[in-house]
Design a protein around this motif. Structure first.
Motif, PDB file in Angstrom:
ATOM      1  N   PHE A  22       0.838  -1.192   0.000  1.00  0.00           N
ATOM      2  CA  PHE A  22       0.000   0.000   0.000  1.00  0.00           C
ATOM      3  C   PHE A  22       0.872   1.240   0.000  1.00  0.00           C
ATOM      4  O   PHE A  22       1.936   1.286   0.590  1.00  0.00           O
ATOM      5  CB  PHE A  22      -1.016  -0.003   1.154  1.00  0.00           C
ATOM      6  CG  PHE A  22      -0.445  -0.009   2.543  1.00  0.00           C
ATOM      7  CD1 PHE A  22      -0.093   1.166   3.176  1.00  0.00           C
ATOM      8  CD2 PHE A  22      -0.299  -1.206   3.234  1.00  0.00           C
ATOM      9  CE1 PHE A  22       0.409   1.167   4.468  1.00  0.00           C
ATOM     10  CE2 PHE A  22       0.201  -1.222   4.528  1.00  0.00           C
ATOM     11  CZ  PHE A  22       0.560  -0.035   5.145  1.00  0.00           C
ATOM     12  N   THR A  23       0.398   2.227  -0.743  1.00  0.00           N
ATOM     13  CA  THR A  23       1.106   3.480  -0.902  1.00  0.00           C
ATOM     14  C   THR A  23       0.087   4.534  -1.301  1.00  0.00           C
ATOM     15  O   THR A  23      -1.106   4.258  -1.373  1.00  0.00           O
ATOM     16  CB  THR A  23       2.229   3.361  -1.960  1.00  0.00           C
ATOM     17  OG1 THR A  23       3.041   4.540  -1.944  1.00  0.00           O
ATOM     18  CG2 THR A  23       1.672   3.139  -3.354  1.00  0.00           C
ATOM     19  N   ASP A  24       0.558   5.721  -1.555  1.00  0.00           N
ATOM     20  CA  ASP A  24      -0.317   6.798  -2.008  1.00  0.00           C
ATOM     21  C   ASP A  24      -0.082   7.038  -3.493  1.00  0.00           C
ATOM     22  O   ASP A  24       1.036   6.854  -3.996  1.00  0.00           O
ATOM     23  CB  ASP A  24      -0.025   8.078  -1.223  1.00  0.00           C
ATOM     24  CG  ASP A  24      -1.135   9.096  -1.392  1.00  0.00           C
ATOM     25  OD1 ASP A  24      -2.145   8.993  -0.671  1.00  0.00           O
ATOM     26  OD2 ASP A  24      -1.001   9.969  -2.268  1.00  0.00           O
ATOM     27  N   GLU A  25      -1.127   7.465  -4.187  1.00  0.00           N
ATOM     28  CA  GLU A  25      -1.004   7.763  -5.619  1.00  0.00           C
ATOM     29  C   GLU A  25       0.097   8.781  -5.902  1.00  0.00           C
ATOM     30  O   GLU A  25       0.698   8.756  -6.976  1.00  0.00           O
ATOM     31  CB  GLU A  25      -2.332   8.280  -6.171  1.00  0.00           C
ATOM     32  CG  GLU A  25      -3.377   7.218  -6.317  1.00  0.00           C
ATOM     33  CD  GLU A  25      -4.694   7.750  -6.881  1.00  0.00           C
ATOM     34  OE1 GLU A  25      -4.777   8.943  -7.232  1.00  0.00           O
ATOM     35  OE2 GLU A  25      -5.640   6.955  -6.971  1.00  0.00           O
ATOM     36  N   ALA A  26       0.379   9.655  -4.953  1.00  0.00           N
ATOM     37  CA  ALA A  26       1.430  10.659  -5.147  1.00  0.00           C
ATOM     38  C   ALA A  26       2.797  10.016  -5.401  1.00  0.00           C
ATOM     39  O   ALA A  26       3.668  10.639  -6.013  1.00  0.00           O
ATOM     40  CB  ALA A  26       1.509  11.579  -3.928  1.00  0.00           C
TER      41      ALA A  26
END
Length: 177
Positions: A22-26
């Protein structure tokens, strides 16, 4: 069960065909260019922290203290508690799960933590040893998730972390959820 049999089981599964990060779209532009990179390597290359990070300062300190920061952390399912906490705390405003091909388990030095990897007393084993302890039935076969016993097993499996040394190459990224 050996590693090849586990990978085959994952590839045939209707539950979880991938591992997940999991990560951020940024963070997508840097991930597209370099793959998933460990915190240790990002620090060495001068681009830590990334635009958005799922951890907080305490978890980053614990990663370093426990020797987890040279690894990229992956989840067994798309339901990791730490993702929800990071989203709730605003650290991941646009969280996404990246699908990682199960062949990532063949990267030399990959380990599996039987819980949150930076926690005290969490057992961390090389993949070949950890496979013998994985609850592959609840992860990769159809089970009755409404059964409280099965639900408890699933919740335990959702806490597992796969630790890949240094980098998950771009070619092992399979998609986004």
């Amino acid at each position: 069960m050996n590693l090849d049999k586990l990978i085959n089981m994952m590839n045939r599964s209707n539950q979880h065909k991938y591992l997940y990060h999991f990560t951020d779209e940024a963070n997508f532009p840097s991930i597209s260019a370099k793959g998933l990179i460990s915190k240790e390597r990002m620090r060495a290359e001068g681009w830590w922290p990334p635009l958005a990070t799922g951890g907080n300062p305490l978890s980053h300190d614990l990663d370093t203290y426990r020797g987890i920061d040279p690894y990229v952390s992956l989840c067994m399912t798309r339901n990791h508690r730490m993702k929800f906490l990071a989203q709730k705390d605003g650290r991941l405003p646009n969280p996404r799960y990246l699908a990682i091909r199960p062949e990532v388990l063949k990267i030399e030095g990959t380990r599996i933590a039987f819980g949150v990897a930076n926690a005290n007393d969490v057992e961390i084993l090389p993949v070949e040893e950890a496979i013998l302890k994985l609850d592959v039935e609840v992860l990769y076969e159809r089970t009755e998730w409404s059964d409280p016993t099965v639900q408890q097993r699933l919740q335990a499996a959702e806490k597992l972390e796969v630790l890949v040394p240094h980098t998950v190459p771009v070619e092992l990224l399979a998609g986004v959820f």
